[in-house]
Design an enzyme around this catalytic site. Structure first.
Site, PDB file in Angstrom:
ATOM      1  N   ASN A 211       0.834  -1.199   0.000  1.00 50.16           N
ATOM      2  CA  ASN A 211       0.000   0.000   0.000  1.00 50.16           C
ATOM      3  C   ASN A 211       0.871   1.252   0.000  1.00 50.16           C
ATOM      4  O   ASN A 211       2.096   1.165   0.015  1.00 50.16           O
ATOM      5  CB  ASN A 211      -0.965  -0.013   1.187  1.00 50.16           C
ATOM      6  CG  ASN A 211      -0.206  -0.114   2.502  1.00 50.16           C
ATOM      7  OD1 ASN A 211       0.558   0.762   2.848  1.00 50.16           O
ATOM      8  ND2 ASN A 211      -0.403  -1.230   3.213  1.00 50.16           N
ATOM      9  N   LYS A 290       8.827 -17.089 -10.202  1.00 47.96           N
ATOM     10  CA  LYS A 290       8.134 -15.967 -10.825  1.00 47.96           C
ATOM     11  C   LYS A 290       6.946 -16.459 -11.661  1.00 47.96           C
ATOM     12  O   LYS A 290       7.100 -17.398 -12.455  1.00 47.96           O
ATOM     13  CB  LYS A 290       9.132 -15.216 -11.713  1.00 47.96           C
ATOM     14  CG  LYS A 290       8.608 -13.917 -12.242  1.00 47.96           C
ATOM     15  CD  LYS A 290       9.671 -13.185 -13.023  1.00 47.96           C
ATOM     16  CE  LYS A 290       9.025 -12.030 -13.767  1.00 47.96           C
ATOM     17  NZ  LYS A 290       9.885 -11.498 -14.798  1.00 47.96           N
ATOM     18  N   PRO A 306      -3.226 -11.944  10.470  1.00 50.62           N
ATOM     19  CA  PRO A 306      -3.578 -11.702  11.875  1.00 50.62           C
ATOM     20  C   PRO A 306      -3.734 -10.196  12.100  1.00 50.62           C
ATOM     21  O   PRO A 306      -3.053  -9.405  11.446  1.00 50.62           O
ATOM     22  CB  PRO A 306      -2.363 -12.234  12.636  1.00 50.62           C
ATOM     23  CG  PRO A 306      -1.242 -12.284  11.656  1.00 50.62           C
ATOM     24  CD  PRO A 306      -1.867 -12.478  10.301  1.00 50.62           C
ATOM     25  N   ASP A 307      -4.639  -9.814  13.000  1.00 54.85           N
ATOM     26  CA  ASP A 307      -4.796  -8.405  13.358  1.00 54.85           C
ATOM     27  C   ASP A 307      -3.888  -8.143  14.563  1.00 54.85           C
ATOM     28  O   ASP A 307      -4.195  -8.547  15.689  1.00 54.85           O
ATOM     29  CB  ASP A 307      -6.263  -8.096  13.686  1.00 54.85           C
ATOM     30  CG  ASP A 307      -6.493  -6.602  13.844  1.00 54.85           C
ATOM     31  OD1 ASP A 307      -5.622  -5.919  14.435  1.00 54.85           O
ATOM     32  OD2 ASP A 307      -7.533  -6.109  13.363  1.00 54.85           O
ATOM     33  N   ILE A 308      -2.773  -7.499  14.302  1.00 53.77           N
ATOM     34  CA  ILE A 308      -1.748  -7.307  15.340  1.00 53.77           C
ATOM     35  C   ILE A 308      -2.309  -6.478  16.492  1.00 53.77           C
ATOM     36  O   ILE A 308      -2.181  -6.828  17.667  1.00 53.77           O
ATOM     37  CB  ILE A 308      -0.505  -6.607  14.731  1.00 53.77           C
ATOM     38  CG1 ILE A 308       0.017  -7.416  13.530  1.00 53.77           C
ATOM     39  CG2 ILE A 308       0.586  -6.426  15.770  1.00 53.77           C
ATOM     40  CD1 ILE A 308       1.055  -6.710  12.684  1.00 53.77           C
ATOM     41  N   PHE A 324      -4.465   3.339  14.863  1.00 48.67           N
ATOM     42  CA  PHE A 324      -4.684   4.377  13.864  1.00 48.67           C
ATOM     43  C   PHE A 324      -5.778   3.880  12.927  1.00 48.67           C
ATOM     44  O   PHE A 324      -5.934   2.672  12.741  1.00 48.67           O
ATOM     45  CB  PHE A 324      -3.402   4.641  13.058  1.00 48.67           C
ATOM     46  CG  PHE A 324      -2.549   5.717  13.667  1.00 48.67           C
ATOM     47  CD1 PHE A 324      -1.918   5.518  14.883  1.00 48.67           C
ATOM     48  CD2 PHE A 324      -2.391   6.931  13.023  1.00 48.67           C
ATOM     49  CE1 PHE A 324      -1.134   6.508  15.445  1.00 48.67           C
ATOM     50  CE2 PHE A 324      -1.615   7.938  13.580  1.00 48.67           C
ATOM     51  CZ  PHE A 324      -0.983   7.724  14.798  1.00 48.67           C
ATOM     52  N   LYS A 338     -14.074   0.887  15.737  1.00 49.20           N
ATOM     53  CA  LYS A 338     -12.793   0.198  15.908  1.00 49.20           C
ATOM     54  C   LYS A 338     -12.306   0.263  17.350  1.00 49.20           C
ATOM     55  O   LYS A 338     -11.763  -0.695  17.892  1.00 49.20           O
ATOM     56  CB  LYS A 338     -11.740   0.843  14.999  1.00 49.20           C
ATOM     57  CG  LYS A 338     -11.310  -0.056  13.872  1.00 49.20           C
ATOM     58  CD  LYS A 338     -10.497   0.667  12.855  1.00 49.20           C
ATOM     59  CE  LYS A 338     -11.184   0.557  11.513  1.00 49.20           C
ATOM     60  NZ  LYS A 338     -10.448   1.186  10.438  1.00 49.20           N
ATOM     61  N   LYS A 342     -11.992  -3.407  18.845  1.00 48.48           N
ATOM     62  CA  LYS A 342     -10.635  -3.912  19.110  1.00 48.48           C
ATOM     63  C   LYS A 342     -10.212  -3.675  20.562  1.00 48.48           C
ATOM     64  O   LYS A 342      -9.076  -3.946  20.928  1.00 48.48           O
ATOM     65  CB  LYS A 342      -9.639  -3.249  18.155  1.00 48.48           C
ATOM     66  CG  LYS A 342      -9.893  -3.517  16.676  1.00 48.48           C
ATOM     67  CD  LYS A 342      -8.658  -3.208  15.832  1.00 48.48           C
ATOM     68  CE  LYS A 342      -8.977  -3.274  14.345  1.00 48.48           C
ATOM     69  NZ  LYS A 342      -7.780  -3.315  13.490  1.00 48.48           N
TER      70      LYS A 342
HETATM   71  O1  C5P Z   1      -9.134  -2.307  11.017  1.00 48.39           O
HETATM   72  P1  C5P Z   1      -8.106  -1.419  10.440  1.00 48.39           P
HETATM   73  O2  C5P Z   1      -7.094  -2.136   9.588  1.00 48.39           O
HETATM   74  O3  C5P Z   1      -8.621  -0.183   9.771  1.00 48.39           O
HETATM   75  O4  C5P Z   1      -7.330  -0.873  11.733  1.00 48.39           O
HETATM   76  C1  C5P Z   1      -6.220  -0.027  11.612  1.00 48.39           C
HETATM   77  C2  C5P Z   1      -5.384  -0.180  12.831  1.00 48.39           C
HETATM   78  O5  C5P Z   1      -5.139  -1.557  13.100  1.00 48.39           O
HETATM   79  C3  C5P Z   1      -4.003   0.422  12.670  1.00 48.39           C
HETATM   80  O6  C5P Z   1      -3.596   0.856  13.946  1.00 48.39           O
HETATM   81  C4  C5P Z   1      -3.158  -0.754  12.198  1.00 48.39           C
HETATM   82  O7  C5P Z   1      -1.794  -0.591  12.536  1.00 48.39           O
HETATM   83  C5  C5P Z   1      -3.782  -1.908  12.937  1.00 48.39           C
HETATM   84  N1  C5P Z   1      -3.763  -3.194  12.221  1.00 48.39           N
HETATM   85  C6  C5P Z   1      -2.961  -4.234  12.687  1.00 48.39           C
HETATM   86  N2  C5P Z   1      -2.967  -5.447  12.066  1.00 48.39           N
HETATM   87  C7  C5P Z   1      -3.746  -5.664  10.990  1.00 48.39           C
HETATM   88  C8  C5P Z   1      -4.557  -4.633  10.491  1.00 48.39           C
HETATM   89  C9  C5P Z   1      -4.544  -3.403  11.141  1.00 48.39           C
HETATM   90  O8  C5P Z   1      -2.237  -4.026  13.666  1.00 48.39           O
HETATM   91  N3  C5P Z   1      -3.720  -6.839  10.405  1.00 48.39           N
END
Ligand code: C5P
Length: 413
Positions: A211, A290, A306-308, A324, A338, A342
């Site tokens: 991105n 490739k 995974p959502d860190i 953020f 959010k 979260k």
């Molecule tokens: O849900 P969204 O992706 O919009 O949330 C954004 C926030 O979540 C940011 O703080 C981003 O660093 C964190 N994030 C994360 N792991 C992910 C997706 C988002 O830590 N896989």
């Protein structure tokens, strides 16, 4: 020994007086108090003590000349002037005080003193008659009027067999004076982990999904947290930015790598700030070779990363967690959703729609504007450079964090 100078950057200027031999001990004492020290010597100082001595005690290369290409390439005089939280000149000779009073810049130390915004402290050391001389006293009065802090000199026996004013203060007294100039900082003693930049999710060895994140906001947050006194660990995806001075750094590429790096260290973290633009999905089966354009159509199957941030926030006794949110619409509703979903302590949201005013802020831009929400509160940080916003946001985070974790007064034994 208290760590009263923890994470403080001290430039120690050494000029050519016999008291220069005590400055090697001063470096050790400053470091004992937690300071990072870089020594700048005048040519005359090198006649009294060798740069090698100061290199050994400071653990850093010693700077001796404005025209040394190698030293300038490593850390130039302007960089050094910016790096300093304080500049201490000890010992300061009568000649150096005269030079400072005149605003000269004909060697590295005098140039640096002109080029820094950091407080300037000087510890005069000279023969007592030279100290009392009207010329020296006029120079001192002028410097004090300009805001230079005079530390000493002390009174007593001198190397030149005089007795009177002119002795450099003892190293421990100088450390005490330097520390006194700094009040406590909002994140002293706090460990902060920050994620920054984009992640790359590989399709094959040469292609990836990523991105537009430049990492500027995350790096600005890391620098601001460090300046606020925190020990900072920055876990970053690939960006073209210099790691802020004094910040520990771990480089990662994919979301899974970032998740692993964060989780490996999270137990020691007090505040977690997720600034990274983490890819939500990754290719299910990245190709080991490739991909060739043999087919008219190529379907790539993606799976969730995974959502860190969520994993950090849901830890029992986890850190104070800040997220953020980059949104293209319904900023407030999405951010609040959010924050709750979260289970965050705070969220900083910004619009990233392309076109119009928003084109110049947010992703891959040096400016931003933030709406910050926390349970029971909200604040708008107006459009401005990311470095300024980061400073404001770090102060806000510190205030909320301290509300939950007040600093306890030290026990008196
Ligand atoms: O849900 P969204 O992706 O919009 O949330 C954004 C926030 O979540 C940011 O703080 C981003 O660093 C964190 N994030 C994360 N792991 C992910 C997706 C988002 O830590 N896989």
């Amino acid at each position: 020994m208290s760590q009263s100078l923890q994470n403080r950057n001290v430039v120690l200027g050494v000029t050519g007086g016999i008291a220069a031999y005590k400055s090697a001990d001063l470096v050790r004492r400053l470091r004992d108090a937690g300071a990072e020290v870089r020594v700048v010597m005048t040519p005359a100082a090198c006649e009294f003590v060798t740069p090698l001595t100061f290199q050994a005690v400071s653990g850093n290369p010693v700077h001796t000349s404005l025209l040394d290409e190698q030293a300038e390439a490593a850390m130039g005089h302007i960089e050094l002037a910016r790096w300093a939280d304080v500049v201490l000149v000890a010992p300061a000779t009568a000649d150096f005080l005269a030079k400072l009073a005149q605003g000269r810049a004909d060697d590295l130390l005098s140039t640096l003193c002109l080029a820094t915004r950091a407080p300037l402290l000087v510890a005069p050391a000279m023969n007592s008659v030279m100290w009392e001389n009207r010329a020296t006293q006029d120079n001192v009065a002028l410097l004090v009027r300009r805001g230079v802090r005079m530390l000493g000199p002390g009174v007593g026996d001198q190397a030149c067999a005089e007795t009177g004013y002119g002795r450099m203060l003892e190293p421990l007294e100088l450390v005490e004076e330097v520390s006194r100039g700094f009040g406590p900082r909002v994140l002293d003693g706090v460990t902060v982990m920050i994620t920054a930049g984009p992640t790359r999710e590989h399709l094959d060895p040469v292609r990836f999904i990523s991105n537009r994140s430049s990492g500027q906001m995350g790096y600005a947050m890391a620098a601001a947290a460090r300046t606020a006194g925190a020990d900072v660990l920055l876990v970053s995806g690939p960006v073209r930015l210099a790691v802020p001075e004094g910040v520990e750094y771990e480089s990662v590429e994919s979301a899974v790598e970032m998740h692993d790096a964060v989780m490996a260290r999270i137990a020691d973290v007090d505040i977690f700030i997720g600034v990274a633009a983490v890819a939500d999905y990754r290719p299910v089966r990245p190709k080991p070779r490739k991909i060739k354009k043999d087919e008219a159509r190529l379907d790539v199957s993606l799976e969730r990363n995974p959502d860190i941030l969520r994993d950090v926030a849901s830890r029992p006794n986890g850190p104070f967690t800040v997220g953020f949110a980059a949104e293209t619409h319904d900023l407030e509703a999405n951010a609040l959703d959010k924050l709750q979903r979260k289970r965050l302590d705070m969220i900083a949201a910004n619009l990233v729609a392309r076109g119009g005013l928003q084109d110049a802020v947010g992703f891959d831009a040096s400016e931003n504007a933030l709406e910050v929400f926390w349970p029971g509160g909200q604040l708008s940080l107006e459009r401005g450079p990311k470095t300024i916003l980061a400073k404001q946001l770090v102060e806000l985070i510190a205030r909320q964090y301290r509300g939950q974790h007040p600093v306890r007064p030290r026990a008196v034994s």
